[in-house]
Scaffold this active site. Structure first.
Site, PDB file in Angstrom:
ATOM      1  N   ASN A 143       0.732  31.252 -11.622  1.00 25.84           N
ATOM      2  CA  ASN A 143       0.986  31.282 -10.174  1.00 25.84           C
ATOM      3  C   ASN A 143       2.463  31.556  -9.968  1.00 25.84           C
ATOM      4  OD1 ASN A 143      -1.595  30.444  -9.867  1.00 25.84           O
ATOM      5  ND2 ASN A 143      -1.116  28.480  -8.916  1.00 25.84           N
ATOM      6  N   GLY A 144       2.807  32.316  -8.959  1.00 25.32           N
ATOM      7  CA  GLY A 144       4.220  32.547  -8.665  1.00 25.32           C
ATOM      8  C   GLY A 144       4.619  33.976  -8.982  1.00 25.32           C
ATOM      9  N   GLU A 173      -4.946  34.351  13.723  1.00 22.92           N
ATOM     10  CA  GLU A 173      -5.166  34.270  12.277  1.00 22.92           C
ATOM     11  C   GLU A 173      -6.629  34.248  11.875  1.00 22.92           C
ATOM     12  OE1 GLU A 173      -3.900  29.570  11.786  1.00 22.92           O
ATOM     13  OE2 GLU A 173      -3.677  30.857  10.066  1.00 22.92           O
ATOM     14  N   LYS A 185      -3.659  30.294  16.153  1.00 17.82           N
ATOM     15  CA  LYS A 185      -5.031  30.045  15.712  1.00 17.82           C
ATOM     16  C   LYS A 185      -5.898  31.258  16.022  1.00 17.82           C
ATOM     17  CE  LYS A 185      -4.342  27.585  13.671  1.00 17.82           C
ATOM     18  NZ  LYS A 185      -3.321  26.705  13.183  1.00 17.82           N
ATOM     19  N   ARG A 196      -7.066  28.207  -0.985  1.00 17.11           N
ATOM     20  CA  ARG A 196      -5.660  28.598  -1.092  1.00 17.11           C
ATOM     21  C   ARG A 196      -5.465  30.082  -0.796  1.00 17.11           C
ATOM     22  NH1 ARG A 196      -2.595  24.917  -4.402  1.00 17.11           N
ATOM     23  NH2 ARG A 196      -1.250  26.627  -5.012  1.00 17.11           N
ATOM     24  N   HIS A 206      10.478  37.974  32.454  1.00 17.45           N
ATOM     25  CA  HIS A 206      11.604  38.663  31.803  1.00 17.45           C
ATOM     26  C   HIS A 206      11.115  39.772  30.869  1.00 17.45           C
ATOM     27  CE1 HIS A 206      14.437  35.866  33.525  1.00 17.45           C
ATOM     28  NE2 HIS A 206      13.639  34.881  33.144  1.00 17.45           N
ATOM     29  N   TRP A 261      -3.889  35.858  -5.970  1.00 18.22           N
ATOM     30  CA  TRP A 261      -3.542  36.473  -4.684  1.00 18.22           C
ATOM     31  C   TRP A 261      -2.532  37.554  -5.024  1.00 18.22           C
ATOM     32  CZ3 TRP A 261       0.729  36.895  -1.307  1.00 18.22           C
ATOM     33  CH2 TRP A 261       0.416  37.112   0.038  1.00 18.22           C
ATOM     34  N   GLU A 303       0.817  27.620  19.187  1.00 17.73           N
ATOM     35  CA  GLU A 303      -0.198  27.227  18.205  1.00 17.73           C
ATOM     36  C   GLU A 303      -1.576  27.794  18.583  1.00 17.73           C
ATOM     37  OE1 GLU A 303      -0.111  26.181  15.358  1.00 17.73           O
ATOM     38  OE2 GLU A 303      -2.048  25.308  14.934  1.00 17.73           O
ATOM     39  N   CYS A 307      -2.114  31.454  -5.456  1.00 17.06           N
ATOM     40  CA  CYS A 307      -3.110  31.556  -6.521  1.00 17.06           C
ATOM     41  C   CYS A 307      -3.560  30.146  -6.892  1.00 17.06           C
ATOM     42  CB  CYS A 307      -2.523  32.211  -7.752  1.00 17.06           C
ATOM     43  SG  CYS A 307      -1.676  33.744  -7.417  1.00 17.06           S
ATOM     44  N   LYS A 357      -3.433  29.328   2.021  1.00 17.02           N
ATOM     45  CA  LYS A 357      -3.216  27.997   2.602  1.00 17.02           C
ATOM     46  C   LYS A 357      -1.806  27.497   2.336  1.00 17.02           C
ATOM     47  CE  LYS A 357      -4.608  24.116   4.470  1.00 17.02           C
ATOM     48  NZ  LYS A 357      -4.716  24.151   5.934  1.00 17.02           N
TER      49      LYS A 357
END
Ligand code: M6R
Length: 607
Positions: free
Chosen positions: A100-101, A489, A486, A27, A505, A74, A482, A2, A602
């Site tokens: 926030n939290g 996401e 990318k 964020r 395997h 969020w 990576e 948030c 973020k």
């Protein structure tokens, strides 16, 4: 996750709050709200969805006042609805709060607040009502917040506004970032400095447990016992333009294209190629501790974890000391044997990732020294670590990490070289060779950035693809991870990073003509083996895309992204660039929200 903004001063508060929220959009959030204090009391507007929805409402109903709070939420407890959006109010609507939290014991506290009327499903609202209860007896805003905070379990940052105090905001922090911005006759509260950039460069990060009084004239900080405390003020060096797109369609593209500058910035003043040495300013870890470490434990999440994997390869190759890389979300439980002989390296762009902070605390408790690699001065990680390597990537706005990944990798490699030299495992002659090659990297990154024809073609061709697999070995196994991260996401296509040697395997069973396999196969020790693995894909009719060193094509690849020749350990820095661009162009082609992909934030400040 948030975002919080608070303002008190001579200006109209609303534009400052909205602009601050815009700068915190990166964020990640799913509703937004503001509250302003004026002659009518506390007036608020909220809206689910993007900030633009809130702005539309504010056009119809502007809120006057020179003090107020803003928030982007969020959703955790309760959906992304208007009642759940912040600010939340006391019953009498004379106290409003943004948070926030997570308040973990909210249900239990709520049961104790008999007679209070709740308007949302959130954990946050309980805090507004607790403050109301204590304010009724204390009549002092700071004391009321302090008593309420004393009952809360979890992690949080709050900003509170009181209708009775037209020149006062109260801020409180426990395990969630919160900074005060110091101006002339005006002051600010923000969950990160990006929100402050247009107004001030002087920021005061609060410590855990701090409560602050913020008014026009100044700020006063109290520790968790309510004793006045002095906290260092940091000067922010990023310009306001770093939070603008600079003519690019997306922040992500801007940030990808900045990488030759950011890699150059990481090298600047740190590399003495003639002496074969690396120097870090205010490093904080004594050489004796580097020499005596028997193990390096690396803690990180997501993209930073991939940088940790590159670090592991380089530390083991150059410094000949065992290195383990763990997900912070696993290391945090404290079962991993950190001890005095272990040097812990925590990698985190934001320096606020909850899991990484918890892993660092577990490591320190067990006696391990901690070196942080982070982009944010004043971040919790930077303050809690014994030593810090500050990345010089500048502000990264897009949720998907790009330039901060290459900065993390560059820092990790420089650290490995330094460690190798200090421990005597890396000869001066070899260090010279490596460092000369390092100094040549920025123009090579630029070269890769300038050559995106194959990437564009490939993005178009496989846009409607079924599945992406990214494969690599050794230094470029992390590049495979990576590249896949990318892709998934921001494009929401399924993409998996896998060790090339592991394909047979199990995952080889997935390969057919619907699968696109991106093989990271530059020159180096494992190239021949990579080519064999690619043959296995080719034989099963998978589409092959290869990242190769210029002049060393691999015939079976249908598309090739070339990188210039370099030391193998530096190849992840170059090889990741076309993969970032591939993900970007694919996501744009699919019409995705590139900078703020769905469901992601973020900075992940919850467990
Ligand atoms: O701020 P941190 O580096 O600690 O963040 C860790 C991850 O959340 C982060 O790297 C994430 O995986 C990236 N934003 C993905 O692009």
């Amino acid at each position: 996750m948030c975002g919080i903004v608070g303002y008190v001063g001579p200006r109209a508060a609303l534009p400052v709050l909205v602009e601050g929220l815009r700068r915190l959009e990166y964020r990640g959030y799913d509703s937004a709200g503001v509250v302003v204090l004026n002659g009518h009391g506390l007036e608020s507007e909220k809206s689910p969805g993007k900030l633009q929805n809130l702005e539309e409402r504010l056009k119809k109903r502007p809120l006057d006042g020179t003090i107020g709070l803003g928030h982007t939420r969020w959703a955790t407890h309760g959906g992304a609805t208007e009642p759940n959006a912040h600010p939340h109010f006391s019953c009498d609507r004379r106290i409003a709060l943004v948070h926030n939290g997570i308040v973990e014991n909210f249900a239990e506290l709520k049961r104790g607040l008999r007679g209070h009327r709740f308007a949302s499903e959130t954990d946050t609202e309980v805090a507004a009502h607790l403050i109301e209860r204590f304010y009724a007896s204390e009549r002092d805003p700071v004391r009321a917040v302090h008593r309420a905070v004393g009952l809360l379990r979890g992690h949080f940052a709050f900003a509170v506004i009181f209708a009775d105090h037209p020149d006062l905001l109260v801020a409180a922090r426990l395990n969630c970032p919160l900074v005060l911005g110091l101006g002339e006759e005006e002051n600010f509260i923000a969950s990160d400095i990006a929100a402050l950039l247009p107004y001030t460069r002087r920021a005061l990060p609060l410590d855990e447990g701090d409560i602050a009084r913020v008014d026009r004239a100044g700020v006063r900080v109290f520790d968790r016992m309510l004793v006045p405390a002095r906290r260092p003020v940091i000067e922010v060096t990023w310009g306001a333009e770093s939070a603008a797109k600079g003519g690019h369609a997306h922040y992500m593209l801007k940030e990808i294209l900045q990488q030759s500058e950011t890699v150059a910035a990481e090298l600047s003043g740190r590399v003495d190629a003639e002496r074969g040495d690396v120097r870090f300013e205010r490093f904080g870890i004594p050489k004796a501790a580097l020499r005596s470490a028997r193990r390096i434990a690396i803690a990180a999440c997501g993209t930073a974890w991939h940088a940790g994997l590159v670090a592991k390869c380089a530390i083991e190759e150059l410094a000949k000391v065992p290195a383990d890389v763990g997900f912070s979300s696993e290391l945090r439980y404290g079962d991993t044997p950190f001890d005095r002989d272990t040097l812990t390296v925590a990698i985190s762009q934001s320096g606020e990732t909850s899991d990484t902070l918890a892993a660092v605390r577990a490591a320190r408790e067990a006696g391990s020294r901690v070196l942080a690699i982070t982009n944010i001065r004043g971040s919790t990680l930077a303050r809690e670590a014994d030593g810090v390597l500050f990345m010089r990537a500048g502000l990264e706005v897009c949720v998907a990490a790009t330039k901060t990944y290459t900065s993390q990798v560059m820092n990790a490699l420089l650290f490995a070289i330094h460690l190798g030299r200090v421990r005597g495992a890396l000869s001066r002659a070899r260090a010279r060779q490596i460092l000369r090659d390092a100094l040549a990297l920025p123009p090579k990154v630029q070269e890769v950035l300038g050559d995106d024809c194959a990437v564009l073609r490939c993005a178009k061709r496989f846009l409607r693809g079924y599945d992406y697999m990214y494969i690599g070995r050794r230094y470029n196994l992390p590049t495979a991870y990576e590249g896949a991260l990318k892709m998934k996401e921001i494009s929401y296509l399924h993409a998996e990073g896998y060790g090339a040697g592991e394909m047979k395997h199990g995952p080889l069973a997935l390969v057919d003509r619907r699968m696109t396999v991106v093989a990271i196969a530059p020159q180096g020790r494992v190239l021949e083996k990579m080519v064999s693995n690619m043959q296995e894909i080719h034989a099963r009719k998978g589409h092959l895309v290869a990242v190769t060193t210029r002049g060393h094509p691999i015939a079976i690849a249908e598309e090739t992204f070339e990188i210039p020749p370099c030391e193998e350990m530096f190849s992840p820095l170059l090889a990741v660039v076309p993969l970032q661009l591939l993900a970007y162009h694919t996501a744009v082609g699919l019409g995705r929200d590139v900078d703020q992909p769905r469901n992601l934030a973020k900075s992940v400040t919850v467990e």
